[in-house]
Design a protein around this motif. Structure first.
Motif, PDB file in Angstrom:
ATOM      1  N   ALA A 107      71.115   3.995 -13.229  1.00  0.00           N
ATOM      2  CA  ALA A 107      72.292   3.687 -12.436  1.00  0.00           C
ATOM      3  C   ALA A 107      73.379   3.032 -13.284  1.00  0.00           C
ATOM      4  O   ALA A 107      74.583   3.284 -13.094  1.00  0.00           O
ATOM      5  CB  ALA A 107      71.914   2.764 -11.275  1.00  0.00           C
ATOM      6  N   LYS A 108      72.948   2.198 -14.234  1.00  0.00           N
ATOM      7  CA  LYS A 108      73.903   1.543 -15.124  1.00  0.00           C
ATOM      8  C   LYS A 108      74.633   2.571 -15.981  1.00  0.00           C
ATOM      9  O   LYS A 108      75.862   2.509 -16.163  1.00  0.00           O
ATOM     10  CB  LYS A 108      73.184   0.525 -16.007  1.00  0.00           C
ATOM     11  CG  LYS A 108      74.121  -0.226 -16.954  1.00  0.00           C
ATOM     12  CD  LYS A 108      73.355  -1.213 -17.808  1.00  0.00           C
ATOM     13  CE  LYS A 108      74.296  -1.937 -18.767  1.00  0.00           C
ATOM     14  NZ  LYS A 108      73.573  -2.898 -19.631  1.00  0.00           N
ATOM     15  N   VAL A 109      73.873   3.539 -16.527  1.00  0.00           N
ATOM     16  CA  VAL A 109      74.486   4.599 -17.347  1.00  0.00           C
ATOM     17  C   VAL A 109      75.440   5.434 -16.505  1.00  0.00           C
ATOM     18  O   VAL A 109      76.556   5.764 -16.920  1.00  0.00           O
ATOM     19  CB  VAL A 109      73.400   5.489 -17.974  1.00  0.00           C
ATOM     20  CG1 VAL A 109      74.036   6.680 -18.682  1.00  0.00           C
ATOM     21  CG2 VAL A 109      72.546   4.690 -18.945  1.00  0.00           C
ATOM     22  N   ALA A 110      74.993   5.773 -15.297  1.00  0.00           N
ATOM     23  CA  ALA A 110      75.838   6.570 -14.407  1.00  0.00           C
ATOM     24  C   ALA A 110      77.121   5.828 -14.061  1.00  0.00           C
ATOM     25  O   ALA A 110      78.202   6.431 -13.965  1.00  0.00           O
ATOM     26  CB  ALA A 110      75.076   6.925 -13.133  1.00  0.00           C
ATOM     27  N   ASP A 111      77.002   4.499 -13.912  1.00  0.00           N
ATOM     28  CA  ASP A 111      78.170   3.702 -13.567  1.00  0.00           C
ATOM     29  C   ASP A 111      79.158   3.664 -14.727  1.00  0.00           C
ATOM     30  O   ASP A 111      80.382   3.656 -14.515  1.00  0.00           O
ATOM     31  CB  ASP A 111      77.725   2.282 -13.210  1.00  0.00           C
ATOM     32  CG  ASP A 111      78.870   1.455 -12.652  1.00  0.00           C
ATOM     33  OD1 ASP A 111      79.443   1.880 -11.625  1.00  0.00           O
ATOM     34  OD2 ASP A 111      79.208   0.421 -13.252  1.00  0.00           O
ATOM     35  N   GLU A 112      78.653   3.669 -15.964  1.00  0.00           N
ATOM     36  CA  GLU A 112      79.525   3.686 -17.134  1.00  0.00           C
ATOM     37  C   GLU A 112      80.290   5.006 -17.241  1.00  0.00           C
ATOM     38  O   GLU A 112      81.435   5.052 -17.676  1.00  0.00           O
ATOM     39  CB  GLU A 112      78.707   3.461 -18.407  1.00  0.00           C
ATOM     40  CG  GLU A 112      78.130   2.059 -18.523  1.00  0.00           C
ATOM     41  CD  GLU A 112      77.177   1.934 -19.701  1.00  0.00           C
ATOM     42  OE1 GLU A 112      76.823   2.983 -20.281  1.00  0.00           O
ATOM     43  OE2 GLU A 112      76.794   0.800 -20.040  1.00  0.00           O
ATOM     44  N   ILE A 113      79.636   6.085 -16.829  1.00  0.00           N
ATOM     45  CA  ILE A 113      80.226   7.419 -16.941  1.00  0.00           C
ATOM     46  C   ILE A 113      81.202   7.699 -15.807  1.00  0.00           C
ATOM     47  O   ILE A 113      82.189   8.416 -15.984  1.00  0.00           O
ATOM     48  CB  ILE A 113      79.114   8.492 -16.969  1.00  0.00           C
ATOM     49  CG1 ILE A 113      78.295   8.340 -18.264  1.00  0.00           C
ATOM     50  CG2 ILE A 113      79.671   9.899 -16.828  1.00  0.00           C
ATOM     51  CD1 ILE A 113      77.072   9.217 -18.316  1.00  0.00           C
ATOM     52  N   ARG A 114      80.950   7.105 -14.663  1.00  0.00           N
ATOM     53  CA  ARG A 114      81.748   7.395 -13.474  1.00  0.00           C
ATOM     54  C   ARG A 114      83.233   7.120 -13.714  1.00  0.00           C
ATOM     55  O   ARG A 114      83.620   6.158 -14.380  1.00  0.00           O
ATOM     56  CB  ARG A 114      81.253   6.531 -12.316  1.00  0.00           C
ATOM     57  CG  ARG A 114      81.967   6.804 -10.990  1.00  0.00           C
ATOM     58  CD  ARG A 114      81.441   5.925  -9.880  1.00  0.00           C
ATOM     59  NE  ARG A 114      80.024   6.173  -9.618  1.00  0.00           N
ATOM     60  CZ  ARG A 114      79.049   5.301  -9.825  1.00  0.00           C
ATOM     61  NH1 ARG A 114      79.347   4.102 -10.312  1.00  0.00           N
ATOM     62  NH2 ARG A 114      77.802   5.606  -9.552  1.00  0.00           N
ATOM     63  N   PHE A 115      84.094   8.026 -13.184  1.00  0.00           N
ATOM     64  CA  PHE A 115      85.543   7.845 -13.306  1.00  0.00           C
ATOM     65  C   PHE A 115      86.222   8.465 -12.102  1.00  0.00           C
ATOM     66  O   PHE A 115      86.074   9.658 -11.833  1.00  0.00           O
ATOM     67  CB  PHE A 115      86.062   8.511 -14.589  1.00  0.00           C
ATOM     68  CG  PHE A 115      87.564   8.472 -14.726  1.00  0.00           C
ATOM     69  CD1 PHE A 115      88.248   7.267 -14.717  1.00  0.00           C
ATOM     70  CD2 PHE A 115      88.290   9.646 -14.872  1.00  0.00           C
ATOM     71  CE1 PHE A 115      89.630   7.222 -14.840  1.00  0.00           C
ATOM     72  CE2 PHE A 115      89.675   9.617 -14.993  1.00  0.00           C
ATOM     73  CZ  PHE A 115      90.339   8.399 -14.989  1.00  0.00           C
TER      74      PHE A 115
END
Length: 381
Positions: A10-18
């Protein structure tokens, strides 16, 4: 492999989210379209017009498969008549002969030399309007002299800054070039304007050329895209070179659908654009503005100095209007989204400035000096 927790994922996905829509005001695109309708500037990085809601609505119905792109390519091949034949690859050293105002010379960041190793021979038309057969013959490089890179390609642009090359001149240059084994290329980014203005079919306009590039953004308002047409062998090689540079597109339905909409619904709008440009040109002449290049299609070049002002002053005062006008430099570009109101407001602005300058003592002489443009003076009361 070690187990990865859901929290880590979830942390990685949150970094990628835009969220690209975050902070965009409601109605932003409607505002942009209203501004485009009052914009007379068209730069290499700023193409007019822009996609419409109707275009996107149509394009969303297009197939997600790549077959729609093939269908579009087949249609373009049909209307340009570019099928069959043979193509021999040209290798440096060689030169490309073109008009000194051509985009491939002035605005493509030296792409001809970078991508192909070719030099460019820019030629100033002797008639001040378009290259002629005499211009081409006088600037050709061929023969056994090893100190010069031979001319292997003649590249014409139609329209060029809104002006049309007479078709009989194109044919004459083409016949000469082919008699010498020289290739003909057309930068046809705005060839749509030529077809709309002259009534000559696209196939007839491009028949003298070995290769043609067509733009679906300039004039037609598709969101992206140009098309290259030529012989089957040439296109096969072009696809390979595109792949060499990492090019290639997938799921092109949205783009192809936009192009299809532009060809069907936007192309017929071009005669109105040309008529509006003619109307604007006459209005400017009536005010006393010197026209540097008349409205043959969608562009007018005018001299701000002929009414005692500068392009910067015109741009600043246009931007300060209650409904701003977006202006810059000597070139006025009209397009399918240009409104009658925008043209009227621009004309009124120029008339106001001209009258103000006259009241301060500016006088435009009627005579010309040494065949050049008018000399402008300021006279005291």
């Amino acid at each position: 492999m070690a187990q990865v927790s859901e929290a880590t994922r979830a942390k990685v996905a949150d970094e990628i989210r835009f969220d690209i829509l975050q902070g965009v005001p409601e109605g932003e695109n409607d505002l942009k379209r209203s501004q485009i309708a009052r914009t007379f500037i068209c730069l290499p990085h700023h193409i007019l017009p822009v996609p419409t809601k109707e275009m996107y609505s149509y394009a969303l119905q297009a197939s997600l498969g790549d077959d729609i792109s093939s269908a579009l390519e087949a249609h373009i091949a049909k209307i340009t008549g570019k099928r069959g034949g043979s193509f021999h690859a040209i290798r440096p050293p060689y030169t490309v002969l073109c008009d000194y105002r051509a985009h491939i010379f002035k605005y493509e960041a030296g792409g001809a030399g970078f991508h192909s190793g070719a030099a460019v021979t820019p030629v100033i038309p002797s008639n001040g309007h378009h290259l002629t057969l005499d211009d081409v013959q006088a600037n050709m490089v061929y023969g056994p002299e090893i100190a010069y890179a031979p001319t292997e390609v003649i590249a014409l642009e139609n329209t060029l800054n809104g002006t049309i090359i007479p078709q009989d001149e194109v044919i004459a240059i083409s016949e000469f070039a082919h008699s010498k084994g020289i290739k003909m290329h057309l930068d046809g980014a705005r060839i749509w304007h030529v077809a709309a203005e002259t009534g000559i079919s696209l196939k007839e306009l491009v028949e003298p050329f070995d290769t043609v590039s067509l733009c679906f953004s300039k004039g037609l308002g598709a969101p992206i895209g140009s098309c290259l047409v030529g012989t089957k062998e040439y296109i096969t090689r072009a696809r390979r070179i595109r792949k060499l540079f990492g090019g290639g597109m997938r799921q092109t339905g949205l783009l192809s659908g936009s192009v299809a909409y532009a060809l069907t619904y936007h192309f017929p709008l071009l005669p109105r654009v040309h008529a509006l440009a003619h109307k604007l040109e006459k209005s400017l002449e009536d005010i006393g503005v010197t026209i540097l290049s008349p409205a043959e299609t969608c562009m007018i070049f005018y001299d701000a100095g002929s009414i005692g002002t500068t392009y910067d002053e015109i741009a600043e005062r246009g931007a300060a209007l209650p409904e701003p006008l977006f202006l810059g430099g000597s070139r006025l570009v009209l397009h399918i989204q240009t409104t009658e109101a925008a043209v009227s407001d621009f004309t009124k602005l120029i008339a106001t400035i001209a009258e103000e300058k006259r009241k301060t003592g500016f006088v435009k002489p009627e005579v010309k000096v040494n065949g050049h443009q008018d000399v402008y003076v300021r006279r005291a009361h």
